[in-house]
Design a protein around this motif. Structure first.
Motif, mmCIF file in Angstrom:
data_model
loop_
_atom_site.group_PDB
_atom_site.id
_atom_site.type_symbol
_atom_site.label_atom_id
_atom_site.label_comp_id
_atom_site.label_asym_id
_atom_site.label_seq_id
_atom_site.Cartn_x
_atom_site.Cartn_y
_atom_site.Cartn_z
ATOM 1 N N PRO A 32 37.209 19.977 -14.409
ATOM 2 C CA PRO A 32 37.109 21.433 -14.456
ATOM 3 C C PRO A 32 36.046 22.004 -13.520
ATOM 4 C CG PRO A 32 36.110 20.459 -16.403
ATOM 5 C CD PRO A 32 36.813 19.343 -15.681
ATOM 6 N N LYS A 33 35.109 21.173 -13.072
ATOM 7 C CA LYS A 33 34.076 21.664 -12.157
ATOM 8 C C LYS A 33 34.657 22.119 -10.826
ATOM 9 C CE LYS A 33 30.029 19.048 -13.764
ATOM 10 N NZ LYS A 33 28.988 18.058 -13.361
ATOM 11 N N THR A 34 35.780 21.541 -10.442
ATOM 12 C CA THR A 34 36.331 21.786 -9.108
ATOM 13 C C THR A 34 36.723 23.241 -8.883
ATOM 14 O OG1 THR A 34 37.230 19.539 -9.214
ATOM 15 C CG2 THR A 34 37.992 20.943 -7.415
ATOM 16 N N TRP A 35 37.362 23.868 -9.865
ATOM 17 C CA TRP A 35 37.922 25.201 -9.650
ATOM 18 C C TRP A 35 37.400 26.278 -10.593
ATOM 19 C CZ3 TRP A 35 40.294 26.033 -5.267
ATOM 20 C CH2 TRP A 35 40.934 24.968 -4.613
ATOM 21 N N THR A 36 36.724 25.912 -11.674
ATOM 22 C CA THR A 36 36.329 26.906 -12.675
ATOM 23 C C THR A 36 35.480 28.025 -12.091
ATOM 24 O OG1 THR A 36 36.481 25.349 -14.532
ATOM 25 C CG2 THR A 36 35.063 27.262 -14.835
ATOM 26 N N SER A 37 34.438 27.686 -11.348
ATOM 27 C CA SER A 37 33.543 28.718 -10.811
ATOM 28 C C SER A 37 34.270 29.624 -9.815
ATOM 29 C CB SER A 37 32.322 28.080 -10.148
ATOM 30 O OG SER A 37 32.709 27.242 -9.063
ATOM 31 N N LYS A 48 36.527 31.938 -11.974
ATOM 32 C CA LYS A 48 35.730 32.894 -12.738
ATOM 33 C C LYS A 48 35.082 33.944 -11.834
ATOM 34 C CE LYS A 48 33.211 31.702 -16.228
ATOM 35 N NZ LYS A 48 33.856 32.531 -17.297
ATOM 36 N N ALA A 49 34.780 33.575 -10.600
ATOM 37 C CA ALA A 49 34.220 34.539 -9.646
ATOM 38 C C ALA A 49 35.209 35.665 -9.350
ATOM 39 C CB ALA A 49 33.828 33.833 -8.355
ATOM 40 N N GLU A 50 36.501 35.390 -9.611
ATOM 41 C CA GLU A 50 37.542 36.408 -9.402
ATOM 42 C C GLU A 50 37.865 37.157 -10.695
ATOM 43 O OE1 GLU A 50 38.797 37.143 -6.490
ATOM 44 O OE2 GLU A 50 37.728 35.538 -5.413
ATOM 45 N N GLY A 51 37.057 36.927 -11.739
ATOM 46 C CA GLY A 51 37.270 37.617 -13.002
ATOM 47 C C GLY A 51 38.325 36.992 -13.887
ATOM 48 N N ILE A 52 38.720 35.760 -13.577
ATOM 49 C CA ILE A 52 39.759 35.067 -14.334
ATOM 50 C C ILE A 52 39.135 34.295 -15.495
ATOM 51 C CG2 ILE A 52 41.537 33.271 -14.210
ATOM 52 C CD1 ILE A 52 41.853 34.046 -11.222
ATOM 53 N N ALA A 56 35.094 17.780 -23.608
ATOM 54 C CA ALA A 56 34.853 19.162 -24.019
ATOM 55 C C ALA A 56 33.459 19.607 -23.582
ATOM 56 C CB ALA A 56 35.008 19.291 -25.529
ATOM 57 N N LEU A 57 32.482 18.748 -23.743
ATOM 58 C CA LEU A 57 31.114 19.063 -23.320
ATOM 59 C C LEU A 57 31.031 19.240 -21.807
ATOM 60 C CD1 LEU A 57 29.112 16.659 -25.657
ATOM 61 C CD2 LEU A 57 28.857 19.156 -25.550
ATOM 62 N N LYS A 58 31.735 18.377 -21.061
ATOM 63 C CA LYS A 58 31.756 18.513 -19.601
ATOM 64 C C LYS A 58 32.419 19.817 -19.174
ATOM 65 C CE LYS A 58 31.724 13.544 -18.537
ATOM 66 N NZ LYS A 58 32.477 12.404 -17.952
ATOM 67 N N SER A 59 33.437 20.211 -19.889
ATOM 68 C CA SER A 59 34.137 21.454 -19.581
ATOM 69 C C SER A 59 33.250 22.657 -19.881
ATOM 70 C CB SER A 59 35.436 21.539 -20.386
ATOM 71 O OG SER A 59 36.286 20.455 -20.084
ATOM 72 N N GLU A 60 32.559 22.608 -21.000
ATOM 73 C CA GLU A 60 31.632 23.694 -21.344
ATOM 74 C C GLU A 60 30.543 23.819 -20.287
ATOM 75 O OE1 GLU A 60 29.610 25.225 -25.448
ATOM 76 O OE2 GLU A 60 29.117 23.170 -24.856
ATOM 77 N N ALA A 61 30.021 22.677 -19.834
ATOM 78 C CA ALA A 61 28.993 22.680 -18.788
ATOM 79 C C ALA A 61 29.528 23.235 -17.469
ATOM 80 C CB ALA A 61 28.457 21.259 -18.586
ATOM 81 N N ALA A 62 30.842 23.075 -17.241
ATOM 82 C CA ALA A 62 31.463 23.590 -16.021
ATOM 83 C C ALA A 62 31.661 25.099 -16.066
ATOM 84 C CB ALA A 62 32.800 22.899 -15.784
#
Length: 313
Positions: A98-103, A106-110, A122-128
């Motif tokens: 999830p680190k690859t595309w999440t930011s 989210k920068a586009e308001g998604i 789940a913890l890695k995803s939350e951190a992302a």
């Protein structure tokens, strides 16, 4: 409104899973119009097809909808570009980091949600930085976690590990199952197999009928040496099982799988040689009904079950 309803601006915290060869614009828009959250299954769409389904979904509903995006998809950059350009409000990511595309999303308001099969991921995803988690037990159809953790065990484990909202998935097709998921700490449910058995699902009628005919034990995890996937038993499944039992290596299994096997089964209706991805809960699905009725039935039974439990306590 609970955390998931507020996050997505929907009436009911019921999400239709973005399943390959089932979740086109007709299904997604029908679920969204009924008050849930419909998802387009981008995993079986070329970029131009995804664009077409986004356009048609926008024409069919003025409610929020999203795209389920497998991160291992070969045209992932083009898919992300189309999602951003067409202002899709919600993306569920799966099968990747999830680190690859999440930011970027989210920068586009998604709003971004990631699908996991363990508390560690789940913890890695939350951190992302994702907004919510789908915790999917191995009862679910399609690709599964190697841990083979059941929904009953996974949901409380993930809810304890993270602070963001958790959506339960895997084996959920009824309001009673939704009640159980909420009792375990979930704030919403993602429903897959039940929505295949609807007129709006793009899957072949032969596949829908096979789901209605399925009994307990008719699905099993397969292809564990590659990526575990839950399949309905047929000739293709038997061939895979025989190959695995004879010690076939990864390359041999890939050759046996070939290309387009899932499309052949779920979309084109080859019940013999096709790959048929569906969950264990298919054993209790016994009728085709409109997607809106599925949403209403789950929600009404959820409300009635909560009331019943309160009266009996």
């Amino acid at each position: 409104m609970n955390r998931i309803s507020q996050l997505f601006n929907i009436d009911y915290p019921i999400i239709q899973a973005g399943m390959i060869w089932a979740s086109g614009w007709r299904l997604a828009s029908a679920v969204s119009n009924a008050g849930g959250l419909g998802l387009l299954g981008a995993g079986s769409m070329y970029p131009d097809v995804l664009k077409e389904h986004i356009d048609k979904c926008k024409q069919a509903t003025n409610k929020p909808f999203g795209v389920n995006l497998p991160l291992l998809y070969p045209n992932i950059e083009e898919h992300v570009k189309i999602i951003i350009e067409n202002k899709v409000p919600i993306v569920f990511t799966s099968a990747g980091n999830p680190k690859t595309w999440t930011s970027i999303l989210k920068a586009e308001g998604i709003k971004v949600v990631h699908v996991v099969a363990s508390a560690a991921f789940a913890l890695k995803s939350e951190a992302a930085g994702v907004d919510a988690i789908v915790a999917e037990g191995f009862e679910a159809g399609g690709h599964n976690g190697k841990e083979e953790t059941t929904t009953l065990v996974l949901i409380p484990s993930v809810c304890q590990a993270v602070k963001i909202p958790v959506i339960a998935a895997g084996g959920i097709a009824t309001g009673r199952a939704m009640t159980a998921a909420f009792a375990l700490g979930a704030s919403g449910v993602q429903v897959g197999s039940r929505f295949i058995a609807t007129p709006e699902a793009s899957s072949h009628d032969h596949f829908k009928q096979a789901i209605l005919d399925a009994k307990e034990g008719d699905t099993l995890l397969s292809l564990k040496k590659l990526t575990p996937v839950r399949l309905l038993k047929n000739e293709f499944f038997k061939n895979v099982k025989a190959a695995e039992e004879s010690g076939a290596d990864n390359e041999s299994l890939k050759n046996l799988l070939g290309k387009g096997r899932a499309k052949k089964g779920m979309f084109e209706g080859d019940m013999t040689e096709g790959e048929l991805e569906v969950g264990q809960v298919s054993a209790i699905i016994d009728k085709i009904m409109p997607a809106a009725d599925v949403v209403a039935e789950i929600w009404d039974e959820f409300q009635a079950t909560k009331k019943e439990l309160c009266l009996n306590s």
